[in-house]
Design a protein around this motif. Sequence first.
Motif, PDB file in Angstrom:
ATOM      1  N   MET A 168       8.515  -0.719   7.223  1.00 44.54           N
ATOM      2  CA  MET A 168       7.540   0.249   7.664  1.00 44.54           C
ATOM      3  C   MET A 168       6.716  -0.380   8.768  1.00 44.54           C
ATOM      4  O   MET A 168       6.320  -1.534   8.677  1.00 44.54           O
ATOM      5  CB  MET A 168       6.656   0.647   6.490  1.00 44.54           C
ATOM      6  N   GLY A 169       6.436   0.342   9.782  1.00 41.95           N
ATOM      7  CA  GLY A 169       5.646  -0.192  10.874  1.00 41.95           C
ATOM      8  C   GLY A 169       4.666   0.840  11.391  1.00 41.95           C
ATOM      9  O   GLY A 169       4.877   2.037  11.304  1.00 41.95           O
ATOM     10  N   ILE A 170       3.586   0.351  11.952  1.00 39.67           N
ATOM     11  CA  ILE A 170       2.565   1.219  12.515  1.00 39.67           C
ATOM     12  C   ILE A 170       2.333   0.758  13.943  1.00 39.67           C
ATOM     13  O   ILE A 170       2.102  -0.431  14.184  1.00 39.67           O
ATOM     14  CB  ILE A 170       1.247   1.142  11.728  1.00 39.67           C
ATOM     15  N   LEU A 171       2.411   1.690  14.886  1.00 39.23           N
ATOM     16  CA  LEU A 171       2.157   1.359  16.275  1.00 39.23           C
ATOM     17  C   LEU A 171       0.672   1.525  16.557  1.00 39.23           C
ATOM     18  O   LEU A 171       0.088   2.569  16.288  1.00 39.23           O
ATOM     19  CB  LEU A 171       2.970   2.260  17.200  1.00 39.23           C
ATOM     20  N   VAL A 172       0.057   0.488  17.122  1.00 39.77           N
ATOM     21  CA  VAL A 172      -1.373   0.531  17.420  1.00 39.77           C
ATOM     22  C   VAL A 172      -1.573  -0.033  18.811  1.00 39.77           C
ATOM     23  O   VAL A 172      -0.990  -1.055  19.164  1.00 39.77           O
ATOM     24  CB  VAL A 172      -2.168  -0.319  16.390  1.00 39.77           C
ATOM     25  N   GLU A 227      -7.363   0.176  20.299  1.00 38.40           N
ATOM     26  CA  GLU A 227      -7.595   0.970  19.099  1.00 38.40           C
ATOM     27  C   GLU A 227      -7.930   0.067  17.910  1.00 38.40           C
ATOM     28  O   GLU A 227      -7.316  -0.962  17.690  1.00 38.40           O
ATOM     29  CB  GLU A 227      -6.319   1.764  18.801  1.00 38.40           C
ATOM     30  N   GLU A 228      -8.925   0.443  17.131  1.00 36.39           N
ATOM     31  CA  GLU A 228      -9.272  -0.328  15.941  1.00 36.39           C
ATOM     32  C   GLU A 228      -8.273  -0.042  14.842  1.00 36.39           C
ATOM     33  O   GLU A 228      -7.540   0.945  14.881  1.00 36.39           O
ATOM     34  CB  GLU A 228     -10.677   0.051  15.471  1.00 36.39           C
ATOM     35  N   ARG A 229      -8.272  -0.916  13.840  1.00 36.27           N
ATOM     36  CA  ARG A 229      -7.361  -0.706  12.714  1.00 36.27           C
ATOM     37  C   ARG A 229      -7.722   0.577  11.976  1.00 36.27           C
ATOM     38  O   ARG A 229      -8.877   0.852  11.698  1.00 36.27           O
ATOM     39  CB  ARG A 229      -7.473  -1.853  11.722  1.00 36.27           C
ATOM     40  N   SER A 230      -6.719   1.292  11.638  1.00 28.58           N
ATOM     41  CA  SER A 230      -6.972   2.513  10.885  1.00 28.58           C
ATOM     42  C   SER A 230      -7.159   2.159   9.413  1.00 28.58           C
ATOM     43  O   SER A 230      -6.880   1.052   8.974  1.00 28.58           O
ATOM     44  CB  SER A 230      -5.793   3.481  11.045  1.00 28.58           C
ATOM     45  N   LYS A 231      -7.637   3.108   8.659  1.00 34.21           N
ATOM     46  CA  LYS A 231      -7.828   2.868   7.228  1.00 34.21           C
ATOM     47  C   LYS A 231      -6.489   2.627   6.546  1.00 34.21           C
ATOM     48  O   LYS A 231      -6.397   1.821   5.631  1.00 34.21           O
ATOM     49  CB  LYS A 231      -8.553   4.050   6.589  1.00 34.21           C
ATOM     50  N   LEU A 232      -5.467   3.324   6.998  1.00 30.96           N
ATOM     51  CA  LEU A 232      -4.143   3.116   6.431  1.00 30.96           C
ATOM     52  C   LEU A 232      -3.654   1.689   6.696  1.00 30.96           C
ATOM     53  O   LEU A 232      -3.144   1.023   5.797  1.00 30.96           O
ATOM     54  CB  LEU A 232      -3.151   4.120   7.014  1.00 30.96           C
ATOM     55  N   GLY A 233      -3.854   1.193   7.895  1.00 29.32           N
ATOM     56  CA  GLY A 233      -3.465  -0.171   8.243  1.00 29.32           C
ATOM     57  C   GLY A 233      -4.225  -1.194   7.420  1.00 29.32           C
ATOM     58  O   GLY A 233      -3.666  -2.205   6.979  1.00 29.32           O
ATOM     59  N   GLU A 234      -5.512  -0.931   7.207  1.00 24.54           N
ATOM     60  CA  GLU A 234      -6.317  -1.841   6.388  1.00 24.54           C
ATOM     61  C   GLU A 234      -5.840  -1.837   4.942  1.00 24.54           C
ATOM     62  O   GLU A 234      -5.774  -2.884   4.297  1.00 24.54           O
ATOM     63  CB  GLU A 234      -7.784  -1.450   6.465  1.00 24.54           C
ATOM     64  N   ARG A 235      -5.498  -0.651   4.428  1.00 21.30           N
ATOM     65  CA  ARG A 235      -4.996  -0.583   3.050  1.00 21.30           C
ATOM     66  C   ARG A 235      -3.665  -1.303   2.906  1.00 21.30           C
ATOM     67  O   ARG A 235      -3.434  -2.015   1.931  1.00 21.30           O
ATOM     68  CB  ARG A 235      -4.827   0.879   2.621  1.00 21.30           C
ATOM     69  N   ILE A 236      -2.798  -1.120   3.891  1.00 19.84           N
ATOM     70  CA  ILE A 236      -1.494  -1.787   3.834  1.00 19.84           C
ATOM     71  C   ILE A 236      -1.657  -3.294   3.874  1.00 19.84           C
ATOM     72  O   ILE A 236      -1.053  -4.016   3.085  1.00 19.84           O
ATOM     73  CB  ILE A 236      -0.587  -1.302   4.984  1.00 19.84           C
ATOM     74  N   SER A 237      -2.498  -3.783   4.770  1.00 24.23           N
ATOM     75  CA  SER A 237      -2.678  -5.233   4.878  1.00 24.23           C
ATOM     76  C   SER A 237      -3.343  -5.804   3.631  1.00 24.23           C
ATOM     77  O   SER A 237      -2.974  -6.889   3.161  1.00 24.23           O
ATOM     78  CB  SER A 237      -3.481  -5.593   6.124  1.00 24.23           C
TER      79      SER A 237
END
Length: 75
Positions: free
Chosen positions: A1-5, A9-19
């Motif tokens: 799974m990957g998220i393009l940022v 752009e600041e980290r999204s809440k989803l990115g923070e939850r994943i990390s």
Amino acid sequence: MGILVEKDEERSKLGERISSDLRERAEKTAQRDDPDFVEQSEYLKNMQKTNRFSWFWFILVALAAVSLVIIFVIH
């Protein structure tokens, strides 16, 4: 799974939850005492490393090398 940022752009809440989830899983995995390494396996539990007979293996390797040189030089 990957998220393009993008860079700006600041980290999204989803990115923070994943990390944070991945970090938590890594900590749990590190705390387990599983025999993941070869040195910790049951197979090697009663084995010991080569110590006083290691010179014997060096002599065998040297003799094998000398034998190969003699075989290829003669033929």
